[in-house]
Design an enzyme around this catalytic site. Structure first.
Site, PDB file in Angstrom:
ATOM      1  N   ASP A   9      10.046   4.439  37.571  1.00 45.04           N
ATOM      2  CA  ASP A   9      11.045   4.724  38.221  1.00 45.04           C
ATOM      3  C   ASP A   9      11.853   4.918  37.178  1.00 45.04           C
ATOM      4  OD1 ASP A   9      11.425   1.854  37.886  1.00 45.04           O
ATOM      5  OD2 ASP A   9      12.905   2.040  39.578  1.00 45.04           O
ATOM      6  N   HIS A 240      13.459  -5.642  30.703  1.00 41.36           N
ATOM      7  CA  HIS A 240      12.558  -5.702  31.776  1.00 41.36           C
ATOM      8  C   HIS A 240      11.207  -4.999  31.473  1.00 41.36           C
ATOM      9  CE1 HIS A 240      15.909  -7.725  33.863  1.00 41.36           C
ATOM     10  NE2 HIS A 240      16.665  -6.487  33.555  1.00 41.36           N
TER      11      HIS A 240
HETATM   12  C1  BDR Z   1      13.931  -3.723  37.320  1.00 41.74           C
HETATM   13  O1  BDR Z   1      14.566  -3.110  38.287  1.00 41.74           O
HETATM   14  C2  BDR Z   1      14.927  -1.938  37.369  1.00 41.74           C
HETATM   15  O2  BDR Z   1      16.388  -1.576  37.730  1.00 41.74           O
HETATM   16  C3  BDR Z   1      14.534  -1.824  36.251  1.00 41.74           C
HETATM   17  O3  BDR Z   1      14.095  -0.632  35.833  1.00 41.74           O
HETATM   18  C4  BDR Z   1      13.510  -2.787  36.047  1.00 41.74           C
HETATM   19  O4  BDR Z   1      12.317  -2.238  36.589  1.00 41.74           O
HETATM   20  C5  BDR Z   1      14.601  -5.084  36.861  1.00 41.74           C
HETATM   21  O5  BDR Z   1      14.821  -5.973  37.932  1.00 41.74           O
HETATM   22 CA    CA Z   2      11.985   0.360  36.391  1.00 46.90          CA
END
Ligand code: BDR
Ligand code: CA
Length: 310
Positions: A9, A240
């Site tokens: 995303d 992340h």
């Molecule tokens: C996740 O949420 C999204 O905002 C980031 O891209 C990552 O996949 C972290 O909690």
């Molecule tokens: Ca993400």
């Protein structure tokens, strides 16, 4: 080389994860599927195409996926962390390439079936595309090599709510369905990703490199870090989505523990929480490998070495 599909995303850290995967000699990126979460699916597709063009990797096919959760209404975008456009408000030229005509679900099913035991799917957004693919073709559960998902917070607080992580919040029913499906699943959650930080010092190095890619990445991450400083009092930003890629490249970056995990879909205060049974005698068999420890220094060094190629 491991054959991987990224489900994204895009998203600042998604963009970093895409670049890291593409430049890693250990991985062959067969395709990228898009979903909603940080932004809408249309924006995720646009951002992914723009990123691939920036990286000179526009030959990697992109497949647009689900526009909304399986059961619920679409919730808001993550503007504070990812900016209005999802890329930290960094403006890139409109893409000249387009997504493939096939849907994300069709691509996942056909690719997994054509490569039995060989495909690793890395999900770093809502798990909606994967859930839909399993619903349409349950046999992929045994044909896929593994799924590595950035999502959840089993032993630490959430980031979207006090107890829930953003990717699970984006579509809790999809995450719950995937976890109950029997698919081999490793969860790379906030338990480990909040320990793998990119810092302002790293951004200074990227600025000093002064390439088109390093400038874009530094600009994007500046906004991401500002958000972390404001909301979480964190010195840097969480890597992340790149860590999910890292775990596929080298599973020894983390220590994963088999656990029974359920997703709360009650809609109450603990909605979207990933509840891991950590008791000595859990009531049900493990369905997920949960990453609980990370060799953050080794991972961050590896990420920095590969994220932009040489
Ligand atoms: C996740 O949420 C999204 O905002 C980031 O891209 C990552 O996949 C972290 O909690
Ligand atoms: Ca993400």
């Amino acid at each position: 080389m491991k054959k991987v599909i990224l489900d994204v995303d895009t998203g600042i850290d998604d963009a970093l994860a895409i670049s890291y995967a593409i430049h890693s000699p250990a991985l062959e990126v067969c395709g990228i599927t898009t979903t909603f979460g940080n932004i809408t699916v249309e924006e995720a597709t646009r951002n992914t195409l723009q990123m691939l063009e920036l990286l000179g990797a526009a030959d990697i096919p992109v497949y647009q996926g689900a526009a909304r959760p399986i059961v619920r209404e679409l919730t808001g975008k993550a503007r504070l962390f990812h900016g209005e456009n999802g890329l930290g408000n960094v403006v890139l030229p409109p893409p000249v390439t387009a997504a493939q005509p096939e849907s994300a679900t069709q691509f996942l099913i056909s690719t997994i079936k054509a490569n039995p035991g060989q495909i690793t799917l890395i999900t770093v957004g809502s798990m909606t595309n994967l859930a839909r693919a399993i619903m349409a073709a349950p046999e992929i559960v045994t044909l896929i090599e593994q799924v590595v998902a950035m999502g959840g917070a089993v032993t630490v607080p959430g980031n979207r709510t006090p107890v829930a992580e953003a990717n699970i919040c984006a579509d809790p029913e999809a995450a719950a369905f995937v976890m109950q499906s029997g698919i081999p699943l490793t969860l790379v959650g906030l338990d480990v990703t909040m320990q793998t930080l990119l810092t302002r010092e790293h951004l200074r190095e990227w600025r000093a490199r002064d390439t088109p890619v390093s400038r874009v990445f530094a600009d994007m991450c500046e906004l991401y870090m500002d958000a972390y400083a404001t909301v979480g009092n964190v010195r840097g930003c969480g890597l992340h989505d790149p860590l999910a890629v890292g775990v596929v490249i080298d599973p020894t970056f983390v220590k994963a523990v088999p656990m029974h995990v359920e997703v709360d879909t009650s809609g109450g205060a603990s909605d979207a929480r990933t509840i891991g049974d950590r008791r000595a005698r859990p009531a049900q068999a493990a369905n997920v490998q949960v990453c609980l420890k990370v060799d953050h220094e080794r991972f961050v060094q590896h990420f920095l070495r590969h994220v932009m190629g040489n």
